[in-house]
Scaffold this active site. Sequence first.
Site, short mmCIF file in Angstrom:
data_model
loop_
_atom_site.label_atom_id
_atom_site.label_comp_id
_atom_site.label_asym_id
_atom_site.label_seq_id
_atom_site.Cartn_x
_atom_site.Cartn_y
_atom_site.Cartn_z
CG ASP A 61 2.77 1.38 3.74
OD1 ASP A 61 2.59 0.43 4.18
OD2 ASP A 61 2.39 1.55 2.48
CG ASP A 96 -0.39 3.83 -0.51
OD1 ASP A 96 0.29 2.95 0.33
OD2 ASP A 96 -0.22 2.97 -1.87
CG ASP A 150 -0.86 3.38 4.97
OD1 ASP A 150 -0.08 2.53 5.83
OD2 ASP A 150 -0.69 3.60 3.81
#
Length: 643
Positions: free
Chosen positions: A332, A525, A529
Amino acid sequence: MKLSSMKRFWISFVLALPMLVQMLAMPFSWMMPFYVPIAFVTTTLIMAIAAWPYWVSAWAAFTHHQANMNTLVALGTIISYTYSLFAMLTNRPVYFESAAFVAIFVLLGDAMEERMHAHAADALGKLADLQVKDATVQRGGHWQQLPLDQVKVGDLVQVKPGAKIPVDGVVVKGQSTVNESMITGESMPVGKQVGDSVVGATINQTGALVVKTSKIGEDTMLSQIVAMVKKAQTSHAPIQKLTDQIAGIFVPAVLIVAILTFVVRYVLLGANVVSALLFAVAVVVIACPCALGLATPTALMVGTGRAAKMGVLIKDGTALEAVHKLTTVVFDKTGTITQGQPTVTKIIGEEKEVLQIAASLEAQSEHPLANAILQAAKQAHVTQLPVDDFQAVTAAGVRANANGHLIWVGNERMLSDKQLSTTDQDQLTALRQAGQTVVLVGQDDQVIGMIAMQDAPKANAKRAIQLLKARGLKTVMITGDNEKVAQAIAKQVGIDQVFAGVLPNEKADRVHDLRKDGLVAFVGDGINDAPALTMADVGIAMGNGTDIAVESGDMVLVQNDLMGVVRALEISRKTFNRIKLNLFWALIYNLIGIPIAAGLFAGMGLTLSPELAGLAMAFSSVSVVTSSLLLRRAKIVGTTAAV
């Protein structure tokens, strides 16, 4: 009272001393008249203390039509003991020492394994003991010393310099430096001020702090670390199934070899029944695959413990095994590759008006960019508008009504069918090419300005990605941000491939597609996600992420440092290389030992008595445990010494 394996070993060993003296010091002829009754009594006690658990396990396996490692130990000791009992009653030479020392030396191997498990439990106990027992809490306007179990979420806790922080929470008063090494593995103290998070059991160093409690009991980071490590150390990796399959075939094969050894020596070579029987017993004893059974769990225990001390929490053996087989690592962007704390760098349009609209909306939002806008508005002394009908538009932005107008903040998706003007588009493109994240600010159907922000990559992001690529892994970034910003960040840190403008529900789909080419890890995080973390072969959650992200991950990086991904990879590779080495030597040992025990080299004077076969088997178990313990000192990238 249940005795430990080590205590049972020492009791059995002391009982066997008369037989040991007789074996090693034959000149003590005064013992001879008493030797047989002494050997019978002591061996019977040793069978009850040392061998009985193996007999019980072997019988349980037999009733289920199975044979396990304990089957060989049980057969070896029962045959030796039963024959010696018969020989004693018929006034023939006895071999009680064979049964006794086989049981003792096998027990020594188990005692070594038990001690290793106890050592791991002690380490967890010491970790749990880091938590303090009481706290100074504000109650009724006064500070009171209370037991920790009476502290509640929301309580204010006072922490003096040099004291341990008793709870997980947020600093509401004071500033200091905190030693977090016992939790994160990071040796450098971390500066803390109002608004920063602190973790229970870390040490406040320089200044007094007042902390607002956010987590207590089993929800604290320390408790979660202990629970994760305990679960990982008791779990089984897929490679353990291979070991069990080998043992399932190996045990029956050894029994066949032992029977053939007896038949060949007694029938074909004309040996007496005692000699043939002792060779068969030696085959059974030396082939006990205890070392094979220890090869995987001991290495897993050391590997997961080592990882935890470096701030990499591995939830189970399956995840640890999968890491060293990865082909792709997907990241990410915001809060993972970047710091997750963007700052406003440029405002286009009438500054106060743009900031007022943006701040009025972002005050209702939890997006990472919201804090940057609110901070800029605060510095510019901008007041917020009262809003109603607030609405978050997925992957587009937020909007609400204020002063009779529709106000909004977001990206181009907020414009519906309307296009940006050429000037606005040129400015937007230029900012994004410079690596800036840009939000549009509008009123009704007009764009009245833009706010550019930048979220810098984390300090070790570039190095971590370089090291992953050097180890043959493909690196990918998935983000909801636009293509130009995503590419700019990817270029800064060296990412191979970028998927930009991805909606939250599409992240898992991208991970699913990448899995077609090999094993994939996803590092993230945020709440959005969680599906991707679950979809990946290995989900790696940043420790500062949301609770749902941490729960969805197979691993947690306590330090929020991408070097943790590299460390996890290194630990996984070294652990499974050690497992393979352990399995190799355990099998080689049997391939060499069984022919010797069977008497194939007897013509050269090379033979093994049952008791020496038991000693050799115990030595192989001890060597596997020692091999696994060497993982504690294996050099791991990103660390300067063994941890």
